[in-house]
Write an enzyme that holds these catalytic residues in place. Structure first.
Site, mmCIF file in Angstrom:
data_model
loop_
_atom_site.group_PDB
_atom_site.id
_atom_site.type_symbol
_atom_site.label_atom_id
_atom_site.label_comp_id
_atom_site.label_asym_id
_atom_site.label_seq_id
_atom_site.Cartn_x
_atom_site.Cartn_y
_atom_site.Cartn_z
ATOM 1 N N TYR A 144 0.849 -1.190 0.000
ATOM 2 C CA TYR A 144 0.000 0.000 0.000
ATOM 3 C C TYR A 144 0.883 1.238 0.000
ATOM 4 C CZ TYR A 144 -3.413 3.458 1.680
ATOM 5 O OH TYR A 144 -4.227 4.561 1.803
ATOM 6 N N ASP A 239 9.213 2.825 -0.182
ATOM 7 C CA ASP A 239 8.179 3.461 0.618
ATOM 8 C C ASP A 239 8.454 3.163 2.090
ATOM 9 O OD1 ASP A 239 5.931 4.173 2.050
ATOM 10 O OD2 ASP A 239 4.510 3.447 0.546
ATOM 11 N N LYS A 267 4.078 9.308 8.590
ATOM 12 C CA LYS A 267 3.878 8.739 9.943
ATOM 13 C C LYS A 267 4.882 9.274 10.973
ATOM 14 C CE LYS A 267 0.850 5.266 8.233
ATOM 15 N NZ LYS A 267 0.848 4.380 7.092
HETATM 16 C C1 LIG Z 1 0.236 4.876 5.660
HETATM 17 C C2 LIG Z 1 0.984 4.557 4.460
HETATM 18 C C3 LIG Z 1 0.939 5.373 3.316
HETATM 19 C C4 LIG Z 1 -0.009 6.532 3.184
HETATM 20 O O1 LIG Z 1 0.264 7.541 4.092
HETATM 21 P P1 LIG Z 1 -0.913 8.585 4.459
HETATM 22 O O2 LIG Z 1 -0.240 9.542 5.375
HETATM 23 O O3 LIG Z 1 -1.978 7.770 5.108
HETATM 24 O O4 LIG Z 1 -1.359 9.199 3.194
HETATM 25 C C5 LIG Z 1 1.788 5.075 2.270
HETATM 26 N N1 LIG Z 1 2.620 4.026 2.325
HETATM 27 C C6 LIG Z 1 2.677 3.210 3.395
HETATM 28 C C7 LIG Z 1 3.648 2.086 3.413
HETATM 29 C C8 LIG Z 1 1.851 3.433 4.490
HETATM 30 O O5 LIG Z 1 1.889 2.599 5.519
#
Ligand SMILES: *Cc1c(COP(=O)(O)O)cnc(C)c1O
Length: 432
Positions: A144, A239, A267
Site C-alpha cells: 500500500y 516506501d 507517519k
Molecule cells: C500509511 C501509508 C501510506 C499513506 O500515508 P498517508 O499519510 O496515510 O497518506 C503510504 N505508504 C505506506 C507504506 C503506508 O503505511
C-alpha cells in the site's frame, strides 16, 4: 464493557460523514461491531467516549512512537503554535528537519516535505516519470502506498500483467500503466521488465511490507531489484512511510542494506502531525520545481507546527539505545503471543523489527499477498474482539501491523500478555 456512547456517536457521524469515518479502516468493518470513539490518549493508553481504557498498539497507525500526548512533543507544538500556524513562506524549521532527516538516512541529497504519505508517493512517481521520460511503474500486490489512483491496484488471483483498478473511479488508462508483481518474486519483475523494455519509470515497494500484515523480504529479492533497476535505468522507490524511523532509526533500507534512488516518508516523521516527505538522489530530485520541470506544491507543506512535532520526535529517537529498548518490547510481545498460541495448539507466525510487529494465524511464514489472504483471518477477528474486551486495542484488521511505543511500560506489556492468553483461547474456538 459499555460502549453505548461510542455507538451513539457513530450513528450521529454517519449522518454527516461517509460511513461515519474519515479513513475506511476506522469503521471496524472487517472485525464487526462499532468503532470506538476516542476521547483522549496518554502514553500507551487510549480512553474512549464511555470512559473505557485500552493499551494501544495502533498508535495512530504508526506515527506515535513516543506514545500519546508526549510532553516533549506537546511543548514543541505549543511553542510553534504561539508563533503562528502557517505562513506559506519558508521557515528555518523546514531546513532543520530536512537536515536531521538527511543526517539520519544516508543517500538523501534533497528532501521535499508534503502533508501525507499518499502525497509523497504520488509526487515520487511523478518525479520518477519526469526523470526517466517513461510511463509505466511496477508495484507489488498487497503493498500500500496511499490512496493514489495509480497505486490503488493490486493483483486479483495472481494476475501479474495489466493492473485492474482496486477502487471505483480509477480509470483503466491509469491502471494500465501500473504493472503488478507478487512480493518476493523477482522472476515476475524480470519478466515485466523484459516485456516492457525502456518503458518502466519506477519500481515502488514497501521493503518490509506492513499493509498486508507484516512480511519479511528475501535478501535475494531486494538485491535482485536493485540490480535490475540499475541495469534498466529504473528508479527504485522505497516506501518508508510506515517503516521509516520505526523498524530502526534508518528504516527498512538501513536494516536491510537497500539503497533506493528515492524514498518516501510519513507517519513517525511528523510525530502525530500531518507530514510526508520524499527525497533521494540529487540528479532525480533536481527535476522537482522550481529547480526542474516536475510540478509539485502544497499550501500547508512544511507546516511549522508539524515540522516542530517531527523534529521533537526525531530528536528523541536518535538517542543511542532507543531502538534496542523498543525492539526488546516488540520481542516480548511477539514471543508472548507465540507462547499463548502454542498453549492452544494454534499455528502462529510472528515477526518484529524495532517498534513494528505482526502475526498471522498460519502454518508457514507468510511471504506474499496470496499467502497473507490465505491466513486464518477469522481467528484474528476472534482474537481482536477478545483482546478489546480485555482492554487491549489492536488494529481492527488481520492485515495490519502493530506498533509499540516508548511509553509502553512493563505493566502494560504484562497486562497485554495476560489478555493474549485468554484471547488465544477464544481464537482456538474458531474452527480450522
Ligand atoms: C500509511 C501509508 C501510506 C499513506 O500515508 P498517508 O499519510 O496515510 O497518506 C503510504 N505508504 C505506506 C507504506 C503506508 O503505511
Amino acid at each position: 464493557m459499555n460502549t453505548q456512547r461510542s455507538a451513539e456517536l457513530f450513528q450521529r457521524a454517519q449522518k454527516s460523514i461517509p460511513g461515519g469515518v474519515n479513513s475506511p479502516v476506522r469503521a471496524f468493518k472487517s472485525v464487526g461491531g462499532n468503532p470506538l470513539f476516542i476521547e483522549r490518549g496518554k502514553g500507551a493508553w487510549l480512553y474512549d467516549a464511555d470512559g473505557n481504557a485500552y493499551v494501544d498498539y495502533v498508535g495512530s497507525w504508526g506515527p506515535l512512537i513516543l506514545g500519546h500526548a508526549d510532553e516533549r512533543i506537546l511543548a514543541a507544538v505549543r511553542e510553534a503554535l504561539e508563533r503562528g500556524t502557517s505562513f506559506g513562506a519558508p521557515t528555518q524549521l523546514e531546513t532543520t528537519l530536512a537536515e536531521m532527516v538527511k543526517e539520519i538516512v544516508p543517500g538523501l541529497d534533497l528532501v521535499r516535505f508534503v502533508s501525507s504519505g499518499s502525497e509523497a508517493a504520488m509526487a515520487a512517481l511523478r518525479v520518477a516519470r519526469g526523470f526517466t521520460g517513461r510511463e509505466k511503474i511496477i508495484k507489488f500486490a498487497g503493498c500500500y502506498h496511499g490512496a493514489v489512483d495509480a497505486l490503488l491496484v493490486k493483483a486479483g488471483s495472481g494476475a501479474t500483467t495489466l493492473g485492474v483498478p482496486d477502487s471505483a473511479g480509477v480509470t483503466a488508462g491509469v491502471a494500465a500503466d501500473t504493472l503488478l508483481a507478487d512480493f518476493n518474486n523477482l522472476a515476475q519483475v524480470e519478466a515485466l521488465a523484459a516485456q516492457n523494455p525502456g518503458r518502466i519509470a519506477a519500481v515502488i515497494l514497501e521493503a518490509i511490507p506492513g499493509n498486508m500484515g507484516m512480511i519479511w523480504p528475501d535478501e535475494s529479492f531486494l538485491k535482485g531489484l536493485r540490480a535490475l533497476c540499475d541495469r534498466e535505468g529504473i528508479v527504485l522507490i522505497c516506501d518508508e512511510v510506515m517503516t521509516g524511523f520505526r523498524v530502526g532509526l534508518t528504516g527498512a533500507q538501513g536494516l536491510l542494506g537497500l539503497k533506493p534512488d528515492l524514498s518516501i516518508f510519513g507517519k513517525v516523521i511528523g510525530g502525530g502531525m500531518p507530514v510526508g516527505a520524499y527525497g533521494g538522489r540529487r540528479d532525480i530530485m533536481e527535476k522537482v520545481a522550481p529547480l526542474g520541470p516536475v510540478y509539485q506544491a502544497g499550501t500547508l507543506s512544511g507546516n511549522p507546527v508539524a515540522m516542530a512535532a517531527g523534529m521533537a520526535t526525531l530528536r528523541v529517537i536518535r538517542e543511542p539505545g532507543f531502538f534496542q529498548r523498543l525492539e526488546a518490547k516488540s520481542k516480548r510481545l511477539m514471543d508472548g503471543f507465540a507462547q499463548a498460541a502454542k498453549e492452544q495448539n494454534l499455528p502462529l507466525q510472528t515477526l518484529y523489527a524495532g517498534g513494528m510487529m505482526g502475526f498471522f494465524f498460519a502454518q508457514q511464514p507468510v511471504k506474499d499477498y496470496t499467502q497473507a489472504l490465505a491466513s486464518h483471518s477469522k481467528r484474528y477477528v476472534a482474537f481482536f474482539q477478545a483482546m478489546l474486551a480485555e482492554g487491549v486495542y489492536l488494529a481492527p484488521s488481520a492485515f495490519e501491523a502493530l506498533f509499540v511505543s516508548e511509553a509502553h511500560g512493563e505493566d502494560d506489556i504484562a497486562k497485554t500478555l495476560a489478555a493474549a492468553r485468554k484471547a488465544m483461547a477464544q481464537a482456538a474456538q474458531v474452527p480450522a
